[in-house]
Write a protein that holds these residues in place. Structure first.
Motif, short mmCIF file in Angstrom:
data_model
loop_
_atom_site.label_atom_id
_atom_site.label_comp_id
_atom_site.label_asym_id
_atom_site.label_seq_id
_atom_site.Cartn_x
_atom_site.Cartn_y
_atom_site.Cartn_z
N MET A 158 0.87 -1.18 0.00
CA MET A 158 0.00 0.00 0.00
C MET A 158 0.90 1.22 0.00
O MET A 158 1.70 1.41 0.93
N GLY A 159 0.79 2.04 -1.05
CA GLY A 159 1.64 3.21 -1.16
C GLY A 159 1.32 4.26 -0.11
O GLY A 159 0.17 4.47 0.26
N ARG A 160 2.39 4.90 0.40
CA ARG A 160 2.24 5.99 1.37
C ARG A 160 3.11 7.16 0.93
O ARG A 160 4.16 6.96 0.32
N ILE A 194 7.70 8.37 3.82
CA ILE A 194 7.36 7.04 4.32
C ILE A 194 7.23 6.12 3.11
O ILE A 194 6.64 6.50 2.10
N ASN A 195 7.76 4.92 3.20
CA ASN A 195 7.64 4.00 2.07
C ASN A 195 6.38 3.16 2.20
O ASN A 195 5.60 3.29 3.13
N ALA A 196 6.17 2.25 1.27
CA ALA A 196 4.96 1.44 1.21
C ALA A 196 4.81 0.53 2.44
O ALA A 196 5.80 0.05 2.99
N PHE A 197 3.56 0.30 2.83
CA PHE A 197 3.25 -0.71 3.84
C PHE A 197 3.14 -2.04 3.12
O PHE A 197 2.47 -2.13 2.09
N HIS A 198 3.76 -3.08 3.66
CA HIS A 198 3.94 -4.34 2.93
C HIS A 198 3.45 -5.51 3.77
O HIS A 198 3.75 -5.61 4.95
N TRP A 223 -9.05 -5.19 1.61
CA TRP A 223 -8.82 -4.21 2.68
C TRP A 223 -10.16 -3.59 3.04
O TRP A 223 -10.84 -3.03 2.17
N ASP A 224 -10.55 -3.71 4.28
CA ASP A 224 -11.83 -3.17 4.73
C ASP A 224 -11.66 -1.84 5.47
O ASP A 224 -12.59 -1.37 6.13
N GLY A 225 -10.49 -1.23 5.33
CA GLY A 225 -10.19 0.00 6.04
C GLY A 225 -9.52 -0.24 7.38
O GLY A 225 -9.03 0.70 8.01
N HIS A 226 -9.49 -1.50 7.80
CA HIS A 226 -8.87 -1.86 9.08
C HIS A 226 -7.82 -2.94 8.94
O HIS A 226 -6.75 -2.86 9.51
N GLN A 243 -4.41 3.30 8.19
CA GLN A 243 -4.03 4.60 7.66
C GLN A 243 -4.93 4.96 6.48
O GLN A 243 -5.55 4.10 5.86
N ALA A 244 -4.98 6.24 6.17
CA ALA A 244 -5.77 6.69 5.03
C ALA A 244 -5.16 6.16 3.73
O ALA A 244 -3.94 6.01 3.62
N TYR A 245 -6.03 5.84 2.80
CA TYR A 245 -5.57 5.40 1.47
C TYR A 245 -5.03 6.60 0.73
O TYR A 245 -5.66 7.66 0.68
N THR A 246 -3.85 6.46 0.14
CA THR A 246 -3.24 7.54 -0.62
C THR A 246 -3.65 7.40 -2.08
O THR A 246 -3.15 6.52 -2.79
N GLU A 247 -4.59 8.23 -2.50
CA GLU A 247 -5.11 8.16 -3.86
C GLU A 247 -4.01 8.50 -4.87
O GLU A 247 -3.28 9.48 -4.68
N PRO A 248 -3.91 7.73 -5.94
CA PRO A 248 -2.98 8.10 -7.01
C PRO A 248 -3.59 9.23 -7.85
O PRO A 248 -4.76 9.60 -7.67
#
Length: 199
Positions: free
Chosen positions: A33-35, A39-43, A62-65, A83-88
């Motif tokens: 998940m890109g951040r 901060i680098n991606a959550f893996h 991913w259900d937001g949690h 964490q909040a989703y980082t929209e591309p």
């Protein structure tokens, strides 16, 4: 040259969006998940390798949690991610295959890509991957518990598998899937060819 490759992505997958990648020679898959920088991606990764020259099913939710990662409909890893989703960028395409950004390409065939508007339950990932249309509620509930037992490794998986096998309503496709879970890394095609399954 690169020893990894993108399977699916939207956006960069490192600083924004998300991506599913695999590496060589491990053939394990992971979800990133890109951040935003710095901060680098959550893996979250998988310890179940893909099998070469055989159809595979890879899914993430991913259900937001909680992020969940499945290989051949089996839950292989999960992690809390709130964490909040980082929209591309609006122009960022949904890609199948090469996307760059530090990840190479892989040779693969893709049969189908499906995106849902909500996070599917673990049992729904199984039924979607196996093409099961109607599943009894008690079987679905046990499958959800089984998927959790796979990642917790608390010894409950064998008990839940036996409970499922004892259910006379268990579809034949699920009997095959349970065998594939026990016989790690064996593609369903090989199990079908080598075992006689009674529905």
């Amino acid at each position: 040259g690169s020893t990894n490759g993108t399977i699916l992505s939207i956006g960069i997958g490192y600083w924004d969006g998300w991506r599913i990648v695999t590496g060589y020679p491990s053939l394990n898959t992971s979800l990133e998940m890109g951040r935003p920088s710095p901060i680098n991606a959550f893996h979250i990764g998988s310890n179940r390798a893909l099998v070469q020259n055989a159809w595979q099913h890879v899914a993430v939710s991913w259900d937001g949690h909680v992020l969940r990662h499945y290989v051949n409909a089996r839950l292989v890893s999960e992690a809390v991610y709130e964490q909040a989703y980082t929209e591309p960028a609006d122009s960022a395409p949904f890609r199948v295959g090469f996307n760059g950004y530090g990840v190479g390409s892989i040779a693969m065939d893709v049969d189908e890509v499906v995106v849902h508007k909500r996070a599917l339950r673990p049992s729904e990932i199984i039924t979607a991957s196996l093409g099961i249309v109607d599943l009894a509620a008690d079987i679905a509930e046990t499958l959800d518990k089984l998927q959790t037992a796979f990642v917790k490794k608390d010894g409950m998986a064998a008990t839940l598998i036996n409970k499922l096998r004892d259910n006379p309503q268990l579809p034949a496709a699920l009997k095959l899937w349970l065998m594939s879970c026990e016989e790690a890394q064996v593609p369903l095609q090989e199990i079908i060819a080598s075992k006689e399954i009674q529905s």
